[in-house]
Structures are given as C-alpha cells and as structure tokens.
Design a protein around this motif. Structure first.
Motif, mmCIF file in Angstrom:
data_model
loop_
_atom_site.group_PDB
_atom_site.id
_atom_site.type_symbol
_atom_site.label_atom_id
_atom_site.label_comp_id
_atom_site.label_asym_id
_atom_site.label_seq_id
_atom_site.Cartn_x
_atom_site.Cartn_y
_atom_site.Cartn_z
ATOM 1 N N LEU A 101 -4.096 6.268 -14.625
ATOM 2 C CA LEU A 101 -4.952 5.395 -13.830
ATOM 3 C C LEU A 101 -6.384 5.318 -14.330
ATOM 4 C CD1 LEU A 101 -3.757 6.308 -10.228
ATOM 5 C CD2 LEU A 101 -3.233 4.258 -11.531
ATOM 6 N N LYS A 104 -9.203 4.409 -11.904
ATOM 7 C CA LYS A 104 -8.557 4.032 -10.656
ATOM 8 C C LYS A 104 -7.978 5.229 -9.910
ATOM 9 C CE LYS A 104 -7.872 -0.409 -12.661
ATOM 10 N NZ LYS A 104 -8.712 0.070 -13.776
ATOM 11 N N VAL A 411 -2.408 -2.284 -13.827
ATOM 12 C CA VAL A 411 -2.229 -0.885 -13.428
ATOM 13 C C VAL A 411 -2.042 -0.764 -11.916
ATOM 14 C CG1 VAL A 411 -3.348 1.381 -13.273
ATOM 15 C CG2 VAL A 411 -3.564 0.030 -15.361
ATOM 16 N N PHE A 412 -2.861 -1.470 -11.165
ATOM 17 C CA PHE A 412 -2.872 -1.327 -9.707
ATOM 18 C C PHE A 412 -2.585 -2.664 -9.047
ATOM 19 C CE2 PHE A 412 -5.374 -2.119 -5.854
ATOM 20 C CZ PHE A 412 -4.825 -1.188 -4.998
ATOM 21 N N TYR A 436 0.825 1.845 -7.892
ATOM 22 C CA TYR A 436 0.245 2.239 -9.173
ATOM 23 C C TYR A 436 1.354 2.221 -10.227
ATOM 24 C CZ TYR A 436 -3.110 4.048 -5.772
ATOM 25 O OH TYR A 436 -3.983 4.186 -4.708
ATOM 26 N N ASN A 437 1.570 1.039 -10.812
ATOM 27 C CA ASN A 437 2.696 0.888 -11.737
ATOM 28 C C ASN A 437 2.464 -0.352 -12.600
ATOM 29 O OD1 ASN A 437 5.628 -0.563 -12.063
ATOM 30 N ND2 ASN A 437 5.786 1.657 -12.313
ATOM 31 N N SER A 441 2.626 -4.395 -11.494
ATOM 32 C CA SER A 441 1.365 -5.127 -11.620
ATOM 33 C C SER A 441 1.515 -6.350 -12.510
ATOM 34 C CB SER A 441 0.274 -4.198 -12.182
ATOM 35 O OG SER A 441 0.020 -3.129 -11.295
#
Length: 484
Positions: A101, A104, A411-412, A436-437, A441
C-alpha cells in the motif's frame, strides 16, 4: 385578558418564535459545529419565523455526542471486541500490507484502531455492475441460504423486483431459515398485504425509526441509508443498489440507472454481520442469541484485504469521510470519483484541489440530470472552483448515475452507500467496503473509464459562461447545502 390575547395573538406568537429561536441559536453556538452550518441555521431561524424553528427541529439537532443511537453493551463490548481480536494483524502481516500500500497504509491505520473497522485479509470480491447483475447473484444466494438471511435496506418497495425478493425470503422462512429484515421507514414502501405475507411466513421485520408521515418526511435526519445483506454469515452484499424497479432498468433504456454493488465472501462478512446486528438490536429491541452460526469459520484463502467502514450518529468519528480524505491526500497517480450527490465539506474540496494542482489526475463523475433540483444546483455551485484547480469533471448523460465509488492508483477502491455530501458524512447511517487490491481497483477503474464514454466533460471556459440566473439558483441552493 382573553380580548388582549386575541388582539395581540400574532405579536405574541412572533415574540415566542424569536424567544425560542434565540435559545436555539445559543445552543447552536455552544456546539461549535462547522461555521458555515452555524450561519445557515442562524439565518434560517432569524429570517424565516416559525418555518425556521421547524427546519431546526427536523434537521438541526445533533445527536452524535448525545449517543441516543447507542446499541446494547453486549454487542458493542463482547462481539465487536472479539472480532477485533480475531482480525488483529501480526506485525509481519502489517509489514506485508505496508509494502503493497505504501502511503495508503495510513488508511488502514486510520480505521484500524476502531474496533468496528478491522482489516480483513482473506476475501473474494465481485463487483456487480447495475441492478440486473446484483439481483441475479443475490436471488441465487438467497435461494441457497441454509441458516439465516439478514437484510438491511434504505429502500425496499414491493414492486416487481421487490415482490420477487419478498417471495424468496418468505419461502426460505417457511422452510426454517431465520429471516430478519430492517428497512428505513422514510425510504421504503411496503404494502400491508406484503407485510401480512411476511409475517405469516415467519419473516421478522422492523422499520428503522418509524415516522408518522413517511411521504412528507423524505429529508428527515438520521435515516438508515445502508444496504446490507448477510447470508449464513458467509456471503455479504453492500453498495448503492436498493430494492426497487428503478434500479433494474426494466424500461429498456427509457430510464437507465447506472449503479455499483459488491459481493463479498470471506472474513469481511463478519464486520458486516456486526453492523447488521447492532441495527437489529436497535430496531427490534430483541435479545437475539449470538451463536457460532452467525459467525462461521472462514474458508476463503484468496488474499484480498477489505475493511468495512461505517459512520453515522452512533460513531464518534466520521469514519467514511476521513477515509476518503486520506485516500485523496495519499494519491500518487490518480483519483477517480463517482457520486450522484456532490455537496462536499471544506476538507474534501481542499483535498481535491490540492491533489489536482499537484499533478494528480483527479476526475469527478456526476449525473447531468439529477433527481433533486436543490441537490443539482448545490452541486453545480462547487464545480467552478474545482475546474479552476484542474479537476476534470464529467456529467453522465446516458441516464442517472447512482454509483458511489472511488478508485485510487490501482491499489485502493471503495464501494458503498455514502455520497460525497453533508448528509452522508454527518447525518445518515452509511457503510462502505474499503478494498485494498490491484485487480479490483483496475476493474473499477475500467468501469469508470467506460462510463466516461457516456458523459460530457465540462470545461472551465464554457462553465463560466452559464447564465446569471443559473448562478443565482446555485447560490440559493448552496445556502441550504448543509441541510441537504
């Protein structure tokens, strides 16, 4: 005495009005709320005798700190704490997430300390585009339910699609599956015939904060705007799609409705279950026995990190707004936002302006035609300042876009019930899935870019040339924006 009262009745009433207004103003000032909101309420109280008091009574009272929406302690202290302990990440797991992340990770840490918002690792996530796809998945999952079905909706109508849902849950209840339904009394419309049918089938149902005249109280405060489904504690749904024919595009393109929902299988269903149970505890006042069947062991091994963020008068912090604020501020490449109602607070406006001026690709997608005159013009009043900061703004033309999504940097992403407006940030009960993937995304980003093909992009030059009368309407609507 009676003659004196008759002769001076209006003077007495006006005097009483301003006495009560003065008391309300003192209360507002001592609350130390947003200055814009404070000034709005004071102007309404002073300039609109009698009407101002009604507006303040229905819209101005702040219950977050008074905790009138507190749930029972057994749920708050025992169940929620147990889940927080269960999903407590070990340092090595947090380090792995941190590496993926980058900045993030602040999002995770922002909400991680909240017992109601643990980070879950093992989930399977399916983005559902529009109502048809959502209800295909949902109806199949409902038919396969074995132990319980929990539904919590802002809008349920017993029209065509709503009637099909009611038929399914009635059959499941008759077969021995526990079915519990919570619906908002202002947003929903369920006939006495359907209520009788559900009651006879064994479906337990309760209205959230019943009101006397739902048809005339569409903007009353503290409504439950959430859309949650939990099936057997294993499958969960959350997003923007309510239960009504409006969301399914039955009219062959005549009234196209663009929306987004998400289906989750895995650990994140447990926090969804907790939030349903806390609402159920509030609306039913029942002592539901919490068993392992409500929180079964997770069997999913796919690693997709998800947090369930909820906010409302029962939370100490505006969790969803804060998460959106951090997501914008930590963006490196892009921020793509879709929302049907854009009436932001100063924090969100500043975050968007700073990100765009810093070179981040910030894009905002809103409807061209709104279902609310006031909301439309209030939204439009914010657009020029964003265009000046190089935020790219698009207006959806194919129909009404109701999706509430944000995707950042591949990412988010977040999918949920919260709009980018005062009501969602501060007043209503809302819930979002923070995902969160990279795969999820990218898929959501592609949906966004596809929607832009059915949208017009605004330019600063053209927007500044709108008529003076239009600007007056915007200024008027914006004055009411803290109350919308």
């Amino acid at each position: 005495m009676i003659e004196f009262l008759k002769a001076h009745i209006w003077s007495i009433l006006v005097g009483l009005n301003y006495l009560l207004a003065l008391f309300a103003i003192v209360v507002i000032l001592f609350k130390n709320i947003n200055p814009t909101k404070t000034i709005t309420y004071i102007l309404v109280l002073v300039m609109l005798p009698f009407v101002g008091l009604l507006v303040y009574y229905f819209f101005g009272q702040e219950y977050r700190k008074s905790k009138i929406f507190n749930r029972k302690n057994i749920l708050n202290k025992n169940i929620v704490k147990k889940l927080a302990d269960e999903f407590h990440l070990k340092s090595k797991d947090m380090d792995r997430l941190d590496a993926f992340l980058d900045d993030k990770i602040k999002l995770v840490k922002l909400l991680y300390k909240s017992e109601n918002t643990p980070i879950t690792r093992f989930n399977e996530v399916t983005i559902l585009k529009n109502g048809k796809e959502k209800f295909q998945y949902l109806f199949e999952d409902l038919k396969n339910a074995k132990h319980h079905i929990h539904l919590e909706y802002y809008i349920i109508k017993d029209d065509d699609i709503g009637g099909k849902l009611i038929d399914i849950i009635c059959k499941k209840a008759e077969s021995g599956v526990s079915v519990r339904l919570s619906f908002d009394d202002v947003g929903s419309k369920i006939s006495s015939k359907s209520r009788k049918k559900m009651k006879q089938a064994g479906v337990e149902f309760h209205a959230f904060m019943p009101v006397l005249f739902p048809r005339f109280t569409g903007k009353l405060n503290y409504r439950n705007h959430r859309k949650i489904v939990v099936i057997d504690g294993e499958i969960g749904y959350v997003g923007g799609i309510n239960v009504s024919d409006n969301y399914v595009n039955y009219k062959n393109g005549e009234s196209f409705w663009r929306d987004t929902h998400v289906r989750i299988v895995g650990e994140a269903v447990k926090p969804l279950q907790v939030h349903f149970l806390m609402t159920w505890d509030f609306v039913s006042d029942s002592n539901l026995k919490i068993t392992q069947k409500l929180f079964p062991e997770n069997t999913i091994k796919t690693e997709t990190a998800v947090q369930i963020a909820a906010s409302g008068p029962d939370t100490d912090w505006a969790n969803i707004m804060e998460a959106i604020f951090v997501a914008i501020n930590t963006a490196d490449d892009y921020v793509y936002i879709t929302t049907p109602y854009f009436i932001p607070n100063e924090q969100i406006i500043t975050a968007l302006q700073v990100a765009a001026k810093s070179g981040i690709d910030v894009r905002l997608l809103i409807p061209k035609i709104s279902d609310s005159w006031t909301a439309k013009h209030a939204t439009n009043s914010y657009l020029e300042m964003l265009l000046e900061a190089d935020v790219r703004i698009y207006r959806y033309e194919k129909g009404f876009i109701h999706a509430k999504t944000i995707v950042v940097d591949d990412v988010f992403s977040t999918i949920g019930t919260a709009n980018l407006d005062y009501r969602s940030f501060n007043i209503n009960f809302e819930i979002n899935a923070l995902i969160y993937n990279s795969k999820t995304s990218e898929e959501l980003k592609n949906h966004f870019l596809e929607d832009l093909k059915n949208s017009e992009e605004l330019t600063l030059k053209d927007w500044q040339e709108r008529s003076t009368f239009t600007k007056v309407k915007e200024a008027y609507a914006r004055l009411w924006s803290p109350l919308l």
